[in-house]
Design a protein around this motif. Sequence first.
Motif, mmCIF file in Angstrom:
data_model
loop_
_atom_site.group_PDB
_atom_site.id
_atom_site.type_symbol
_atom_site.label_atom_id
_atom_site.label_comp_id
_atom_site.label_asym_id
_atom_site.label_seq_id
_atom_site.Cartn_x
_atom_site.Cartn_y
_atom_site.Cartn_z
ATOM 1 N N GLY A 242 15.140 21.626 97.909
ATOM 2 C CA GLY A 242 15.505 22.155 99.422
ATOM 3 C C GLY A 242 16.716 21.156 100.090
ATOM 4 O O GLY A 242 17.724 21.733 100.839
ATOM 5 N N GLY B 23 10.524 24.952 103.131
ATOM 6 C CA GLY B 23 10.842 24.445 101.746
ATOM 7 C C GLY B 23 12.120 23.712 101.668
ATOM 8 O O GLY B 23 12.263 22.881 100.883
ATOM 9 N N MET B 24 12.973 23.998 102.617
ATOM 10 C CA MET B 24 14.058 23.438 102.642
ATOM 11 C C MET B 24 14.377 22.182 103.263
ATOM 12 O O MET B 24 15.097 21.337 102.631
ATOM 13 C CB MET B 24 15.246 24.501 103.347
#
Length: 277
Positions: free
Chosen positions: A251, A244-245
């Motif tokens: 993110g 997700g980053m």
Amino acid sequence: GRAPAPRKACAGGGATCTNSEASRGSGKEEPVPDYRVYRMTAGDWIRCLLTYTLFDGMISLLFYRSWIAFAAGLPGIWLYRRMYLREKIRLRGKRLEETFMTALQSVSSSLTAGYSAENAFAEACKELEKLYYAEEPVCRELHRIKRMLSVNENLEALLADWAARSGSADIRNFAAVFSAAKRTGGDLNAIIRNTISIMTQKREAQQEIEVSLASRKMEQKVMSGIPLFILAYVGLTSPEFLEGMYYTPVGILVMTAALLLYGGAFLLGRYFVRIEV
């Protein structure tokens, strides 16, 4: 009173040079280096490129996992080059001051033996060529002084020129005091011994600081690497945790903020453990 000569690059060296001085009667030219400027060699460029490319690749992989981030970071090599040049100039200046102090010790010995100031510097040239290799900057400068004195150049002017190019406050101060003392008939040997004493105290103080900070510098390097090791470990053991980053706008912003914080902490740590006398 002569106008400065145009600049010329040193052959095979790491300094930018002023235009060479013609050796009178021989027609040969000898480059006069400016120690305040460093001219990168092919080896320096290769070292810079490899080091920065590796660093850029590691940061791009750990914080973004993106070739776009890697490409965007490539222009930063010019900033790294500036840091590299400053460090090279600092190390070369430190070396020049150390060997200059050795030269003064030789000059002082010759003055004590009854030599004139001009002959004392000529003798120092012979002595230091036995201690260092011929291309050592201090040997080249003393050889130049010896050669120019043989064609009736002024010793004070030659020392002032060397001091101006050296980038060293100690050498500049010595040249100014030496010139004033020579004009007024002062004790040249006493001035040289005093300069040696001051430079020795400065060198000892710097060595004490370096010894006391050695452990702190090691700690700073270890602590700087820990965030990267943690990020690499999480990325290898739990890759889904960072997905997700890497691929969402929020993110990416979080990782950018983390990178800026890490970079600021790294530079601040380096600043705290670098103390110069």
